[in-house]
Write an enzyme that holds these catalytic residues in place. Structure first.
Site, PDB file in Angstrom:
ATOM      1  N   SER A 103       1.025  -1.209   0.131  1.00 12.19           N
ATOM      2  CA  SER A 103      -0.177  -0.035  -0.064  1.00 12.19           C
ATOM      3  C   SER A 103       0.432   0.720   0.290  1.00 12.19           C
ATOM      4  O   SER A 103       1.861   1.639   0.875  1.00 12.19           O
ATOM      5  CB  SER A 103      -0.903   0.255   1.387  1.00 12.19           C
ATOM      6  OG  SER A 103      -1.374   1.136   2.085  1.00 12.19           O
TER       7      SER A 103
ATOM      8  N   TYR B   7      -2.381  -0.772  10.934  1.00 10.69           N
ATOM      9  CA  TYR B   7      -2.409  -1.095   9.888  1.00 10.69           C
ATOM     10  C   TYR B   7      -0.851  -1.007   8.850  1.00 10.69           C
ATOM     11  O   TYR B   7      -0.882  -1.883   8.179  1.00 10.69           O
ATOM     12  CB  TYR B   7      -3.760  -0.860   8.867  1.00 10.69           C
ATOM     13  CG  TYR B   7      -3.482  -1.171   7.313  1.00 10.69           C
ATOM     14  CD1 TYR B   7      -3.610  -0.074   6.769  1.00 10.69           C
ATOM     15  CD2 TYR B   7      -4.331  -2.642   7.002  1.00 10.69           C
ATOM     16  CE1 TYR B   7      -3.261  -0.289   4.804  1.00 10.69           C
ATOM     17  CE2 TYR B   7      -4.251  -2.598   5.902  1.00 10.69           C
ATOM     18  CZ  TYR B   7      -3.791  -1.568   5.166  1.00 10.69           C
ATOM     19  OH  TYR B   7      -3.349  -2.131   3.375  1.00 10.69           O
TER      20      TYR B   7
ATOM     21  N   LYS C  84       2.169  -3.576   6.897  1.00 13.13           N
ATOM     22  CA  LYS C  84       2.549  -3.442   5.439  1.00 13.13           C
ATOM     23  C   LYS C  84       3.965  -3.305   5.384  1.00 13.13           C
ATOM     24  O   LYS C  84       4.881  -4.239   4.880  1.00 13.13           O
ATOM     25  CB  LYS C  84       1.635  -2.498   4.951  1.00 13.13           C
ATOM     26  CG  LYS C  84      -0.201  -2.665   4.778  1.00 13.13           C
ATOM     27  CD  LYS C  84       0.273  -4.602   3.753  1.00 13.13           C
ATOM     28  CE  LYS C  84      -1.437  -4.218   3.702  1.00 13.13           C
ATOM     29  NZ  LYS C  84      -2.109  -5.612   2.886  1.00 13.13           N
TER      30      LYS C  84
HETATM   31  C1  WQD Z   1     -10.454   9.459   0.556  1.00 15.10           C
HETATM   32  C2  WQD Z   1     -10.379  10.735   0.816  1.00 15.10           C
HETATM   33  C3  WQD Z   1     -10.894  11.914   3.332  1.00 15.10           C
HETATM   34  C4  WQD Z   1     -13.882   9.817   4.065  1.00 15.10           C
HETATM   35  C5  WQD Z   1      -7.137   5.015   2.938  1.00 15.10           C
HETATM   36  C6  WQD Z   1      -6.074   4.311   3.713  1.00 15.10           C
HETATM   37  C7  WQD Z   1      -4.792   3.661   2.921  1.00 15.10           C
HETATM   38  C8  WQD Z   1      -5.689   3.035   1.673  1.00 15.10           C
HETATM   39  C9  WQD Z   1      -6.163   3.497   0.970  1.00 15.10           C
HETATM   40  C10 WQD Z   1      -5.588   0.685   2.009  1.00 15.10           C
HETATM   41  C11 WQD Z   1      -9.435  12.331   1.916  1.00 15.10           C
HETATM   42  C12 WQD Z   1     -11.487  11.771   1.769  1.00 15.10           C
HETATM   43  C13 WQD Z   1     -13.128  10.094   3.669  1.00 15.10           C
HETATM   44  C14 WQD Z   1     -15.221  10.171   4.329  1.00 15.10           C
HETATM   45  C15 WQD Z   1     -13.821  12.211   3.566  1.00 15.10           C
HETATM   46  N1  WQD Z   1      -6.214   1.732   2.101  1.00 15.10           N
HETATM   47  N2  WQD Z   1     -12.520  11.638   3.154  1.00 15.10           N
HETATM   48  N3  WQD Z   1     -15.513  11.364   4.076  1.00 15.10           N
HETATM   49  O1  WQD Z   1      -7.848   7.777   3.889  1.00 15.10           O
HETATM   50  O2  WQD Z   1      -7.558   8.546   1.214  1.00 15.10           O
HETATM   51  O3  WQD Z   1      -6.915   5.849   2.482  1.00 15.10           O
HETATM   52  O4  WQD Z   1      -7.342   3.992   1.757  1.00 15.10           O
HETATM   53  O5  WQD Z   1      -4.046   0.298   1.931  1.00 15.10           O
HETATM   54  O6  WQD Z   1      -4.370   3.108   3.527  1.00 15.10           O
HETATM   55  O7  WQD Z   1      -5.759   5.022   4.808  1.00 15.10           O
HETATM   56  O8  WQD Z   1      -8.788   6.933   2.237  1.00 15.10           O
HETATM   57  O9  WQD Z   1     -11.232   6.392   1.327  1.00 15.10           O
HETATM   58  O10 WQD Z   1     -10.782   6.997   3.715  1.00 15.10           O
HETATM   59  O11 WQD Z   1      -9.943   8.627   2.189  1.00 15.10           O
HETATM   60  O12 WQD Z   1     -13.289  13.356   2.534  1.00 15.10           O
HETATM   61  O13 WQD Z   1     -16.573   9.841   4.751  1.00 15.10           O
HETATM   62  O14 WQD Z   1     -11.832  11.069   1.426  1.00 15.10           O
HETATM   63  O15 WQD Z   1     -10.173  12.987   3.159  1.00 15.10           O
HETATM   64  O16 WQD Z   1      -8.788  13.063   1.302  1.00 15.10           O
HETATM   65  P1  WQD Z   1      -7.499   7.369   2.422  1.00 15.10           P
HETATM   66  P2  WQD Z   1     -10.217   7.633   1.990  1.00 15.10           P
END
Ligand code: WQD
Length: 333
Positions: free
Chosen positions: A125, A150, A154
């Site tokens: 990741s 998590y 990785k």
């Molecule tokens: C994306 C964007 C949030 C939810 C995560 C894991 C990473 C990987 C991918 C496994 C960000 C914003 C989110 C919400 C929002 N997983 N958001 N409202 O955090 O980039 O990565 O998933 O490997 O390890 O950390 O993904 O989809 O949570 O967030 O505004 O209800 O959407 O702030 O900018 P993230 P995400």
């Protein structure tokens, strides 16, 4: 060529199984159904038109891992997806994450060694880059300070694999660092179905669009980005799955690391606007405080995967929004 896919009934694993079958590989799946459903198996067989053997085993039980290799004499490679992956849950339950993700992996590698199976592709990741202050991530940057147990599992597994390769370079090991996997198979039969309230953006958008949840909270619009909301590299899960087939076919011998991303960043608001336009739906959302631990912006430098694996993303953000919504609508039937 027979491939063992661990976690093959999960979101990325199931889409990878479809692409492996489409490329005429023989596939067997090991999955303990902790974060997947057995009904996905029949959907995979329906999409691919082929039978798939499932071992409902937990990789923490080494005798079960041995039984797979003892039974399936001709496994030539392993693609390892199985593992816990909820960032927030890992902060609350670190021991569960360390024991599950690490013991599953070392059991698998030790049994592979015993049966002389040396080709291993690991589901890593972009989170292993940590908060390095960069926006465009390139493989040569190495790993940074991870921000959750998590993410640390990785990074630790990548280190285990590097040490294993250093001790015995008869291994062929490929580390694939995913950015933000989203979307669903065009059939609408398989997709992302998180347990409970989704933590990630796209699954949450699906639940708001389908009325299951009331409002999407946008975590901050005061970041130093194009419109103040977080920017990420969203990759269609089918493109990601095809990246695994290309890695199997084209990765050079030895130990190699690749970013699997689109190479461009998209903001939360851009994603929402695209989703509304493509699906002709008005989404309820509100701006709230930043989520602790979130970075403003990052995306992949995807040039190495193109050059060495002959792989790049083909699907667009519009495809992602269309396919995700198609899957969510199918869920309601
Ligand atoms: C994306 C964007 C949030 C939810 C995560 C894991 C990473 C990987 C991918 C496994 C960000 C914003 C989110 C919400 C929002 N997983 N958001 N409202 O955090 O980039 O990565 O998933 O490997 O390890 O950390 O993904 O989809 O949570 O967030 O505004 O209800 O959407 O702030 O900018 P993230 P995400």
């Amino acid at each position: 060529m027979k491939i063992l896919v661990t976690g093959g009934l999960g979101f990325i694993g199931s889409h990878t199984v479809v692409e492996l079958l489409n490329s005429n590989y023989d596939v067997i799946i090991a999955d303990n159904l902790y974060n997947s459903k057995e009904e996905v198996l029949e959907k995979l067989e329906k999409i691919a038109g082929k039978k798939i053997k499932l071992y409902k085993y937990d990789l923490k039980d080494k005798s079960k891992v041995d039984k797979i290799f003892e039974t399936e004499k001709d496994i030539e490679a392993v693609i390892h997806f199985a593992g816990y992956k909820a960032v927030g849950e890992s902060v609350k339950k670190p021991l569960m994450y360390y024991s599950n993700n690490l013991i599953s992996t070392t059991n698998l590698l030790e049994v592979m060694q015993k049966y002389n199976v040396r080709k291993f592709i690991f589901s890593s990741s972009a989170t292993v880059y940590g908060d390095n202050g960069e926006i465009k991530y390139v493989e040569t940057m190495g790993r940074g300070e991870t921000t959750s147990p998590y993410g640390t599992t990785k990074a630790m597994i990548e280190k285990i694999l590097e040490d294993l390769y250093f001790s015995d370079n008869s291994w062929n090991i490929t580390l694939l660092r995913y950015f933000n996997p989203v979307g669903a198979h065009e059939s609408g039969l398989i997709g992302e179905e998180p347990n409970g309230i989704p933590n990630n953006l796209m699954p949450y958008v699906m639940k708001v669009a389908s009325g299951k949840l009331e409002t999407l909270s946008i975590f901050g619009n005061d970041y130093p980005t194009i419109d103040g909301t977080g920017v990420r590299d969203y990759i269609h899960v089918v493109d990601l799955a095809k990246g695994h087939v290309k890695a199997l076919q084209n990765a050079p011998d030895g130990l190699n690391t690749y970013n699997l991303g689109s190479g461009k960043g998209v903001s939360v608001l851009e994603l929402i606007t695209t989703f509304e336009k493509v699906n002709n739906i008005k989404l309820n959302y509100k701006i709230v405080d930043r989520r602790p631990g979130d970075l403003p912006e990052y995306f992949a430098d995807a040039t190495k995967a193109l050059k060495e694996l002959n792989w790049k993303t083909e699907k667009t953000i519009e495809d992602i929004c269309r396919d995700s919504w198609n899957y969510e609508k199918n869920l309601e039937k």
